[in-house]
Design a protein around this motif. Structure first.
Motif: not given
Length: 206
Positions: A114-121, A134-137, A152-158
């Motif tokens: 899942t995308i949460d797995d990728s965010i954690s990684r 970019g990561v899509g699920d 830095v690791a910052r995550f963005f949506d729309d």
């Protein structure tokens, strides 16, 4: 460190034709005079189930290439990236010591569900240079871009997409996009205008 320049987009919901599930693209905006265009290769890996070696995934690259910058997996996960040559101060520090980003992206394809797995990684990785990932699920119909550096690791949506500039990089509903670089008005505005023109009708053909 190699930070390749490209463009990316993830679109879903109101942005796509008839609410089509997540569509994502990555354009490889490299110099066509180099050798890369002559040795393309799509490699599909089928690890043995139960072996601990992950699940099936497709890697779009070149002959002899074992990292990943573009690909998708049997878990409906997709990855892409953009090199950053024009960052701002929010990127913090770079480092030459750490896990090459191409291996982090490959691990997302090979092991994450899942995308949460990728965010954690990504958050827990020993990161290196300035990038936009970019990561899509496709299962969750979600796409995130990532402001990525050693510090830095910052995550963005729309809803929180950066950099925010109403002239050349506005926020567009159900869309995450970056054109060529972080601070790149000339490319970003063209991509933004095309997305706005086709918003609500984006499909694989467009």
């Amino acid at each position: 460190m190699l930070a390749s320049s490209c463009s990316m987009m993830g679109a879903w919901g109101t942005a796509t034709e008839d609410g089509t599930p997540l569509l994502a693209f990555r354009a490889l905006d490299w110099n066509t005079d180099g050798p890369f265009k002559d040795f393309p290769q799509v490699t599909v890996y089928h690890p043995t189930p139960g072996s601990g070696n992950g699940h099936a995934f497709m890697n779009v690259g070149w002959v002899g290439w074992i990292g990943s910058i573009t690909g998708m997996s049997s878990m409906d996960m997709a990855i892409c990236e953009i090199g950053v040559s024009f960052p701002d101060d929010t990127f913090g520090q770079e480092s030459r010591l750490g896990i090459p980003f191409t291996y982090i992206l490959r691990d997302i394809l090979q092991f994450d569900v899942t995308i949460d797995d990728s965010i954690s990684r990504i958050v827990n990785a020993d990161r290196t240079c300035d990038l936009i990932l970019g990561v899509g699920d496709g299962k969750l119909n979600e796409f995130r871009s990532v402001q990525y550096s050693h510090s830095v690791a910052r995550f963005f949506d729309d809803k929180n997409l950066l950099p925010l500039n109403e002239t050349w990089h506005p926020r567009i509903p159900d869309t995450v996009y970056h054109g060529m670089d972080w601070l790149c008005p000339g490319y970003s505005v063209v991509l933004a205008n095309q997305i706005k023109e086709h918003h609500g009708g984006i499909n694989a053909d467009i």
